[in-house]
Design an enzyme around this catalytic site. Sequence first.
Site, short mmCIF file in Angstrom:
data_model
loop_
_atom_site.label_atom_id
_atom_site.label_comp_id
_atom_site.label_asym_id
_atom_site.label_seq_id
_atom_site.Cartn_x
_atom_site.Cartn_y
_atom_site.Cartn_z
N ARG A 170 51.48 57.18 -14.51
CA ARG A 170 50.82 59.04 -14.27
C ARG A 170 52.15 59.56 -13.51
O ARG A 170 52.63 59.08 -12.67
CB ARG A 170 49.63 59.09 -13.72
CG ARG A 170 48.44 57.88 -14.49
CD ARG A 170 47.64 58.61 -14.12
NE ARG A 170 47.41 57.98 -12.72
CZ ARG A 170 47.21 58.33 -10.97
NH1 ARG A 170 47.70 59.87 -10.97
NH2 ARG A 170 47.13 57.27 -10.11
N TYR B 257 52.79 58.10 -22.03
CA TYR B 257 51.84 56.90 -21.51
C TYR B 257 50.31 57.13 -20.43
O TYR B 257 50.71 58.47 -20.62
CB TYR B 257 52.53 56.30 -20.92
CG TYR B 257 52.56 55.16 -20.00
CD1 TYR B 257 52.56 53.77 -20.44
CD2 TYR B 257 51.52 54.73 -18.75
CE1 TYR B 257 52.71 52.57 -20.31
CE2 TYR B 257 51.60 53.83 -18.13
CZ TYR B 257 52.06 52.45 -19.24
OH TYR B 257 51.64 51.31 -18.31
N LYS C 153 42.22 60.61 -17.15
CA LYS C 153 41.79 61.18 -15.92
C LYS C 153 42.17 62.89 -16.11
O LYS C 153 41.48 63.74 -15.54
CB LYS C 153 43.77 60.75 -15.44
CG LYS C 153 43.74 58.73 -14.83
CD LYS C 153 42.55 58.67 -14.69
CE LYS C 153 42.44 57.19 -14.13
NZ LYS C 153 41.53 56.87 -13.27
N HIS D 120 35.42 59.09 -9.97
CA HIS D 120 36.70 57.76 -10.61
C HIS D 120 35.78 57.04 -9.65
O HIS D 120 36.59 56.09 -8.97
CB HIS D 120 37.35 58.57 -8.77
CG HIS D 120 38.80 56.83 -9.50
ND1 HIS D 120 40.05 56.87 -8.94
CD2 HIS D 120 39.39 56.29 -10.62
CE1 HIS D 120 40.51 55.86 -9.62
NE2 HIS D 120 39.91 55.84 -10.53
N SER E 185 43.58 52.22 -5.88
CA SER E 185 44.01 51.62 -6.47
C SER E 185 44.39 50.42 -6.02
O SER E 185 44.82 50.69 -4.92
CB SER E 185 45.34 52.52 -7.38
OG SER E 185 46.57 52.79 -6.79
N CYS F 15 42.80 48.02 -5.45
CA CYS F 15 42.42 47.39 -4.76
C CYS F 15 40.98 46.59 -5.73
O CYS F 15 39.80 45.84 -4.81
CB CYS F 15 40.82 48.48 -4.21
SG CYS F 15 41.97 49.23 -2.73
N ASP G 157 35.84 52.44 -14.19
CA ASP G 157 37.07 53.45 -13.97
C ASP G 157 35.75 54.33 -13.39
O ASP G 157 36.63 55.24 -12.93
CB ASP G 157 38.14 53.93 -15.01
CG ASP G 157 38.91 54.30 -14.10
OD1 ASP G 157 39.19 54.00 -13.20
OD2 ASP G 157 39.99 55.55 -14.56
N ARG H 159 49.59 47.25 -19.13
CA ARG H 159 48.34 48.21 -19.47
C ARG H 159 48.02 46.78 -20.42
O ARG H 159 48.91 46.52 -21.53
CB ARG H 159 48.05 48.91 -19.64
CG ARG H 159 48.60 50.15 -18.28
CD ARG H 159 47.52 50.21 -17.50
NE ARG H 159 47.42 51.06 -15.87
CZ ARG H 159 46.59 50.67 -15.26
NH1 ARG H 159 45.63 50.33 -15.28
NH2 ARG H 159 46.81 50.96 -13.68
O1 O2Y Z 1 49.44 54.75 -14.99
C1 O2Y Z 1 48.40 54.98 -15.65
O2 O2Y Z 1 48.48 56.03 -16.66
C2 O2Y Z 1 47.30 54.65 -15.94
S1 O2Y Z 1 46.51 54.63 -14.04
C3 O2Y Z 1 44.92 54.28 -14.43
C4 O2Y Z 1 44.48 53.74 -16.11
C5 O2Y Z 1 42.86 52.99 -15.94
C6 O2Y Z 1 42.33 53.23 -14.47
N1 O2Y Z 1 42.09 53.82 -13.32
C7 O2Y Z 1 44.10 54.42 -13.20
C8 O2Y Z 1 44.10 55.37 -11.81
O3 O2Y Z 1 45.77 55.20 -11.61
O4 O2Y Z 1 43.42 55.44 -10.86
MN MN Z 2 41.24 55.08 -12.17
#
Ligand code: O2Y
Ligand code: MN
Length: 610
Positions: A83, A225, A234, A254, A276, A278, A301, A393
């Site tokens: 992200r 991505y 998200k 979340h 994240s 945890c 999630d 992933r």
């Molecule tokens: O890098 C990404 O786009 C994935 S981030 C993600 C993926 C699944 C669940 N939670 C997260 C997060 O960043 O909280």
């Molecule tokens: Mn998440």
Amino acid sequence: MPNSTLKERHSTIDHNSLQNTHLREIIDSFAKLTKPKNIHICDGSQKEYNQLAQEMVASGTFRPVSDRPNSYYCQSDPSDVARAEDRTFICTTNQDDAGPTNNWADPNKMMAELKGKFDGCMTGRTLYIIPFSMGPVGSPLSEIGIQFSDSPYVVCSMKIMTRMGTDVLDVLGTSNNFVKCYHSVGAPLADGEKDVPWPCEPNVDNKYITHFPETNEIWSYGSGYGGNALLGKKCFALRIASAIAKRDGWLAEHMLILGITNPQGVKKYIAAAFPSACGKTNLAMLTPTIPGWKVETVGDDIAWMRFNDKGELRAINPEAGFFGVAPGTSYNSNPNAMNSIKENVIFTNVGYSDEGKIWWEGMGEEAPKNMIDWQNNTYDPNSGKVAAHANSRFATPASQCPSIDENWESPDGVHISAILFGGRRGDIVPLVHEALSWNHGVFMGSAVSSEKTAAALGKLGEVRRDPFAMLPFCGYNMGDYFKHWIELGKKHNTNLPKVFYVNWFRRDENGKFMWPGFGDNSRVLEWVFNRVDGSAKGEATPIGLVPPKGELNTAGLDISDEQMEKLLDVDKALWLQEADAIEEYYKQFGAHLPSELNQELQLLRDRLRK
Ligand code: O2Y
Ligand code: MN
């Protein structure tokens, strides 16, 4: 070429025949802007998925996974692996509405910039129109989105991660009540130009993940991505949905959702928020070590929660799949996750052997002899380089999870009896403590903190506040978000869930973790369950209630009374310092910080000084 004559590409739906005129108009104006070669309205069928997957195999984006039916391997561009938080914006008329924890942009200026970027950005590509439902199709707790994208990888991933296709259009009917999700990888193809396996805009400064909560729009440019591109997750289910939820009196969080059943067959549902790193997915799919207890998974999630007319907090998982982090996932750490990924999976940025098998660090299997890493280089175990990117992933259907709960698709959601917050703290924070009231629970959530791990940017061990684990995901002013939680508690004060804070990561004087974690976290869930039930005792400390000596089930664990005491210890001097740190952190919210949280801080100090 007028849009109405754009070629439909092996789609079963003709966009000119869509009954929803709003959607038709948006398709026409977006296609006019982005100038795609083709338009494809996704019907969500398996046939469509297979066809796109085969095309991506032919183009080199996908490679089949040999030992997992209908599964594919994919490598992203090295610039496009996570992200893009610095390029994520909340665009509101007043900057104050985005608050101090978000990147803000003026909506008019941002839209002008975006229109420049999107102009012609789909040249040579297909514009896919993806109707999707977050939550069971037609549930009163669900919301509809339409994603526009020029990425077939996104289409296939959205098929796994959401309920996608024709039945969503049927439920939408002629309504304009849907979230508009505009996405492009930002890589137009000139006539005759050869495509690359992962088209994107490699310069991070040219990526845009933008949210317009006032008009329920998302515009995402330059990345293909995860959270940047699968806009249901998200962007919609947290950032836009949290703003909708604030307006309409519910919660978009979340949080994982799990069901826990005691040996007598009584079941309760728990929602839990963790920053994240945890072990959130592991907790959602936990296999209890205590005899007779069962944990089942509703979501790993995101939770959408709303009080019903009986005052029960009901939650749905708006997603239909898991986008789980691969490294560290093994039959040891999470057998349910491993058993969820036997077929119908898209793996991104892991290792791939010459036999067509996927692999990652911490998978619990020896690395295959001949393998490429996530950057397509020959993997050398002695090089010190990993085969799988730390944020690699798997995307897999939730229905394939052996621990999936029978009510995971219930249109009325499940009744949440307890809310857990947690973070990674080597000291100070006990294994578990219970809030003294709803407002105290909101205070706990507002101050969630976690230490940085090697996977996160920044100084190792540094404590970062991540309120409600929503720091990167709240679509409006975080101070107003705290207020929203306080107000909901006032309005629905008859049957509120109990609130707890857990810390699996406390260390001893030698730096060793004191708690075994994983399946043994069920012992903490047992105490939580029994507290909700009224059958377990809690002992008052200045920070909340902890299990009294002997109350937490440690049968069969190699852990002494002295260690348990340390795990549950509350050091008043350290907590007074923590209170100072919270006061400092609260300053950024200014007048938006609800007075109730300052009162809770004062009450905490009073209890600590007694
Ligand atoms: O890098 C990404 O786009 C994935 S981030 C993600 C993926 C699944 C669940 N939670 C997260 C997060 O960043 O909280
Ligand atoms: Mn998440």
